[in-house]
Scaffold this motif. Structure first.
Motif: not given
Ligand code: GAR
Length: 211
Positions: A11-14, A175
């Motif tokens: 998704r890439g929200s971080n 996050e």
């Molecule tokens: C986030 O919650 C991150 O902390 C987690 O995956 C998600 C990615 O969301 N990471 C892990 O579980 C690493 N083992 P995002 O793609 O929306 O950022």
């Protein structure tokens, strides 16, 4: 500004939170590349919308050879003259090859208060254990999975009515605030590592509490 690559799988929200923070010209890192191991990662589309260069290194192309996959990732990072790497939902277990190649320059965000709940399904397990405080951690990447010196943590309460999804959503907000702060700290060179601890002054504290 430190040239930073964000590595994603979904998704890439971080990633979005880091890109938004880095739009401020005073922010000490610029997001110079978004790299995904999955060609269909939603985050790639978002990166393109933001005008950030993207790359795909599909782990399926390396027939299970993790190190060969990592050599290809490493080659892209070096080719783009990347200084720092931020893993943001990059769902590959790393070998010592990539970890050593980026030692002290690669950070990760994990959706739990480490060292509790390493690995997957952190929110389910937090609810099963009945913890009352949960959260997220940004840490340097070391050879052990979800280990390495902690840079910043953010905590949230666990509520009686929580489901894994509602808890995940509360943690995700945290996050998105702690990851840009952590990257800022690292990119501005304000931290040092001593005895496996990151010393930064706690950036969330206005003043240091009395001992
Ligand atoms: C986030 O919650 C991150 O902390 C987690 O995956 C998600 C990615 O969301 N990471 C892990 O579980 C690493 N083992 P995002 O793609 O929306 O950022």
């Amino acid at each position: 500004r430190k040239k930073t690559a964000v590595l994603i799988s979904g998704r890439g929200s971080n990633m979005g939170a880091l890109i938004s923070a880095a739009m401020d010209p005073n922010y000490p890192a610029e997001i110079a590349l978004v790299l995904s191991n999955r060609p269909d990662a939603k985050g790639l589309e978002r990166a393109v919308e933001f005008g950030i260069p993207t790359a795909v290194v599909d782990h399926h192309d390396f027939s299970g050879d993790r190190e060969a996959f990592e050599r290809a990732v490493d080659a892209v990072l070096k080719d783009r003259k990347i200084d720092l790497v931020a893993l943001a939902g990059f769902m590959r277990i790393l070998t010592p090859y990539l970890v050593n190649s980026w030692s002290g320059r690669m950070i990760n965000i994990h959706p739990a208060l480490l060292p509790s709940f390493k690995g997957l399904a952190t929110h389910e397990r937090a609810l099963e254990e009945g913890v009352k405080v949960h959260g997220a951690t940004v840490h340097f990447v070391s050879a052990e999975m979800d280990d390495g010196p902690i840079i910043i943590q953010g905590a949230v309460p666990v509520l009686d009515a929580d489901t894994p999804d509602s808890l995940a959503a509360r943690v995700l907000k945290v996050e998105h605030t702690i990851y840009p702060k952590a990257l800022k700290l690292i990119a501005s060179g304000k931290t040092k590592i001593a005895d496996s601890r990151v010393l930064s002054g706690n950036p969330d504290l206005e003043e240091t509490p009395e001992l």
